[in-house]
Structure formats: structure tokens, C-alpha cells
Design a protein around this motif. Structure first.
Motif, PDB file in Angstrom:
ATOM      1  N   TYR A   1      43.565  36.102  51.175  1.00 57.50           N
ATOM      2  CA  TYR A   1      42.721  35.009  51.673  1.00 57.50           C
ATOM      3  C   TYR A   1      43.272  33.671  51.187  1.00 57.50           C
ATOM      4  O   TYR A   1      43.705  33.546  50.034  1.00 57.50           O
TER       5      TYR A   1
ATOM      6  N   ASP B   1      30.884  35.764  46.128  1.00 62.85           N
ATOM      7  CA  ASP B   1      32.047  36.559  46.528  1.00 62.85           C
ATOM      8  C   ASP B   1      32.097  37.890  45.771  1.00 62.85           C
ATOM      9  O   ASP B   1      32.494  38.913  46.326  1.00 62.85           O
TER      10      ASP B   1
ATOM     11  N   SER C   1      33.308  33.708  61.477  1.00 65.38           N
ATOM     12  CA  SER C   1      32.432  33.525  60.312  1.00 65.38           C
ATOM     13  C   SER C   1      33.335  33.585  59.085  1.00 65.38           C
ATOM     14  O   SER C   1      34.505  33.167  59.193  1.00 65.38           O
ATOM     15  N   TYR C   2      32.836  34.104  57.973  1.00 65.46           N
ATOM     16  CA  TYR C   2      33.573  34.016  56.710  1.00 65.46           C
ATOM     17  C   TYR C   2      34.624  35.130  56.673  1.00 65.46           C
ATOM     18  O   TYR C   2      34.274  36.294  56.469  1.00 65.46           O
TER      19      TYR C   2
ATOM     20  N   TYR D   1      36.678  36.099  54.620  1.00 64.99           N
ATOM     21  CA  TYR D   1      36.931  36.789  53.347  1.00 64.99           C
ATOM     22  C   TYR D   1      36.393  38.224  53.369  1.00 64.99           C
ATOM     23  O   TYR D   1      36.900  39.098  52.672  1.00 64.99           O
TER      24      TYR D   1
ATOM     25  N   THR E   1      26.560  35.958  58.442  1.00 72.83           N
ATOM     26  CA  THR E   1      26.569  34.691  57.703  1.00 72.83           C
ATOM     27  C   THR E   1      25.504  33.816  58.348  1.00 72.83           C
ATOM     28  O   THR E   1      25.645  33.424  59.509  1.00 72.83           O
TER      29      THR E   1
ATOM     30  N   ALA F   1      28.992  30.149  59.033  1.00 72.58           N
ATOM     31  CA  ALA F   1      30.100  29.276  58.632  1.00 72.58           C
ATOM     32  C   ALA F   1      31.292  29.705  59.474  1.00 72.58           C
ATOM     33  O   ALA F   1      31.555  30.902  59.540  1.00 72.58           O
TER      34      ALA F   1
END
Ligand SMILES: Cc1ncc(COP(=O)(O)O)c(C=O)c1O
Length: 347
Positions: free
Chosen positions: A14, A87, A110-111, A113, A151, A155
Motif C-alpha cells: 500500500y 488499520d 473505497s479504501y 488498504y 466505508t 472514502a
């Protein structure tokens, strides 16, 4: 021969938002940090904790923080877990629920990660497309993967789903629905109540943004006690250091300070959004401390580069569904005025 597991050797990893070393010479609107300092009570609590006690280990179950969160959100303490940033919780939820070859899913965009964390675990990843209108494409009547991450607010788009819509999604998930509420303090509502109502809902929160504590790495989750107990087995036993434990309890108690920061940021967001529209930008109404805005020529990179030259840092994503715009974190009124001035010069 490689010493590494194949999925680790193959993954790209990431890439977080750029943190310049000369950060004070930038208007930094690229990682959704809060432009205001943490509560004075938090600073004082941390200062008081930087003494000789640091030679001792911290409280392994992070009781003070969990009790403060339980009180604030109206849940028994067994329904709360603390983490070294949210996280850590996203990671441990995947580790707890999705074995190698099992599937997790999230919305695109979205995120991203979630995907990295799943790759580490060797889990499979599925994405469902999210339209700028908030419509989710192709979500099945019954999603049978182990975890679905929502999310909310989204985001980087900033849009959000109401509690009824999220409840309906939970009913369609055979596995856990993780509602990542990293930005919920900036929004009109949240899904905390769903944890009581639906056995498969977990809500995660961060203290990075609304509480101005990104530098302390603090997050928490609310879930059924059996899920919390599983997450508790997985976490690093001393995951929160002494300073972080002191900070989280003080931060959650000082709700007046939180509210005053949130109100200022939301007011700046609404004003900035209207000004961007006047400059010809298409802006998605946001429930978070950032907004996603696209210039008329839909060339996000052009604007990003021109702002960068002026030492204004925003977030550009080369992903084709996002490259037409930029995610801009909401800073102080002065920072946003400077950004608007730059945008009107760039044209
Ligand atoms: C949607 C979302 N979830 C979680 C996180 C991680 O937050 P934390 O700082 O608590 O690890 C972020 C931070 O960028 C985020 O954008």
C-alpha cells in the motif's frame, strides 16, 4: 529460491499519502488530517504520562480507553476493543475471519488498504462498483464471502448510506459486515446501533481525524463480545503504549472539544464546496472531512500538479474511476481560501 511467501513477494504494498519532511511549508490537504490540534486535555494527559512510568509495560487490555468508549457509545465494555490505529483492526478482522483462499469484498472506489491486508493473508478479494450516485452495482441477494467492508462515509467520495440501507446490506451478508466509520464523526448519523441489532455487524472508528490524533495511532471497534474476544486473541498484547492509552481516554471524555472541531470543519467544508462549484467544479456532497471534486475538463492530474507547484498538497488517484478529480481534505478556513485562490489562478 525466495525465502518469502509467494503472495508477499508478488504484492506491491500500500502507498499511503505523501508526508513531506518539510511539512510546515505545505498546505497539506492530502491525508484527511485534522487542521486543529488535539484537545488541550489530551496534550496535558500525555505530558503528565511522560515520566518514569514509561519503564513499565502498559495495561494490556487498555481498560481506561475501553471504559471511556463503552460509556460514550452506550455499550458494555466487553463489546469494545482498542487498537493501534483502526488499520490494526481491519487487519485483525481479516486474520480472524478469512483464511487462505477465502473471500473478502469491498466497494470500488473505497479504501484500497483492505485489498493489501487480504493479500497478506492470502485471501481472495472481490470488489463491487460504486457509482458517484451511491448506487452499488451487482451486490448479490446473498453475499457469501467472509467479510464485506463498507466505508461509511465512503472514502474518497464522501457520500454515505443511512442506517436502514446498511441494515439491509447486513441481511444480505453471510459473513461479517464491517462498517468502517473512520469519518463518521463528520456525518449526520452512524451505524453504531446496528451492532446491537445485527449479529454480523462490526463498526470500526479511528481517533486519527476527528480527534486530531493521527500521530498517536488510535482506533477502536464495537462488536459482539465473541468477536471482540477473537480480536483480542490476535492483537499484539501490548498494542497500545502508555501514552496512547492516556491520550485515548482523555480524548473520548472531551466531547465538547470534539464537537467544536467537527463543527468548524463541516462549516468550512460546506463553504468550500459552494465556492468550488462557482469555479466550475463538480463536487460530490460530502459527509466527511474531505470532498471529491472534479474540474470541468476532468483532468485531475493537471490540477494536482499545478497545486503541487504552489506547495498545496491534495490527493490524486490514477485509478481510472477517480482520475477525473481530486480528494481534498478540509483544512482551516485560511488554508482553503489559499487553495481556492490557487484554483482560480490555475483555471
Ligand atoms: C476509510 C479509512 N479507514 C481506516 C483508515 C485508517 O485509520 P487509522 O489512522 O485509524 O489507522 C483510514 C485512513 O486513511 C481510512 O481512510
Amino acid at each position: 529460491m525466495s525465502y518469502l511467501r509467494k503472495n508477499i513477494a508478488d504484492m506491491t504494498g500500500y502507498v499511503p499519502g505523501f508526508q513531506p519532511t518539510d511539512e510546515f511549508s505545505w498546505v497539506k490537504l492530502n491525508t484527511n488530517e485534522n487542521p486543529y490540534p488535539p484537545s488541550p486535555q489530551v496534550i496535558k494527559a500525555i505530558q503528565d504520562a511522560t515520566g518514569e512510568d514509561l519503564r513499565k509495560y502498559p495495561d494490556a487490555p487498555s481498560r481506561a480507553g475501553r471504559e471511556a468508549a463503552a460509556e460514550l457509545y452506550g455499550y458494555p465494555v466487553e463489546w469494545v476493543i482498542m487498537a493501534n490505529g483502526s488499520d490494526e483492526l481491519l487487519n485483525n478482522l481479516i486474520r480472524a475471519c478469512a483464511g487462505e483462499g477465502e473471500e473478502i469484498a469491498y466497494l470500488h472506489p473505497s479504501y484500497s488498504y483492505y485489498s493489501t491486508l487480504a493479500e497478506i493473508q492470502g485471501a481472495k478479494v472481490k470488489t463491487f462498483s460504486l457509482k458517484e450516485s451511491g448506487e452499488i452495482e451487482g451486490f448479490p441477494e446473498r453475499y457469501t464471502g467472509k467479510l464485506f467492508f463498507l466505508t461509511n462515509p465512503n472514502a474518497p467520495l464522501g457520500l454515505r448510506w443511512g442506517i436502514e440501507e446498511v441494515a439491509a446490506l447486513a441481511d444480505r451478508c453471510a459473513g461479517l459486515l464491517v462498517v468502517d466509520e473512520a469519518y463518521a464523526d463528520f456525518s449526520e448519523g452512524n451505524c453504531l446501533e446496528l451492532v446491537r441489532q445485527k449479529s454480523n455487524v462490526v463498526v470500526t472508528r479511528t481517533l486519527s481525524t476527528s480527534y486530531s490524533l493521527a500521530g498517536m495511532r488510535l482506533g477502536l471497534a464495537i462488536a459482539r463480545p465473541e468477536i471482540i474476544a477473537a480480536l483480542d486473541k490476535i492483537r499484539d498484547h501490548y498494542n497500545l503504549d502508555r501514552l496512547a492509552q492516556t491520550a485515548v481516554a482523555a480524548a473520548l471524555i472531551d466531547q465538547d472539544y470534539l464537537q467544536s472541531c467537527v463543527e468548524r470543519i463541516c462549516a468550512t467544508r460546506e463553504w468550500f464546496s459552494a465556492e468550488l462549484v462557482k469555479l466550475g467544479y463538480k463536487v460530490i456532497p460530502s459527509s466527511a472531512n474531505y470532498l471529491f471534486a472534479a474540474p470541468a475538463d476532468r483532468n485531475g492530474k493537471r490540477i494536482y500538479d499545478a497545486l503541487f507547484e504552489r506547495k498545496i498538497l491534495v490527493r490524486y488517484f490514477s485509478d481510472p474511476v477517480l482520475s477525473h478529480g481530486l480528494r481534498i481534505s478540509i483544512g482551516t478556513r485560511e488554508e482553503m481560501e489559499k487553495t481556492l485562490q490557487a484554483l482560480s489562478e490555475i483555471g
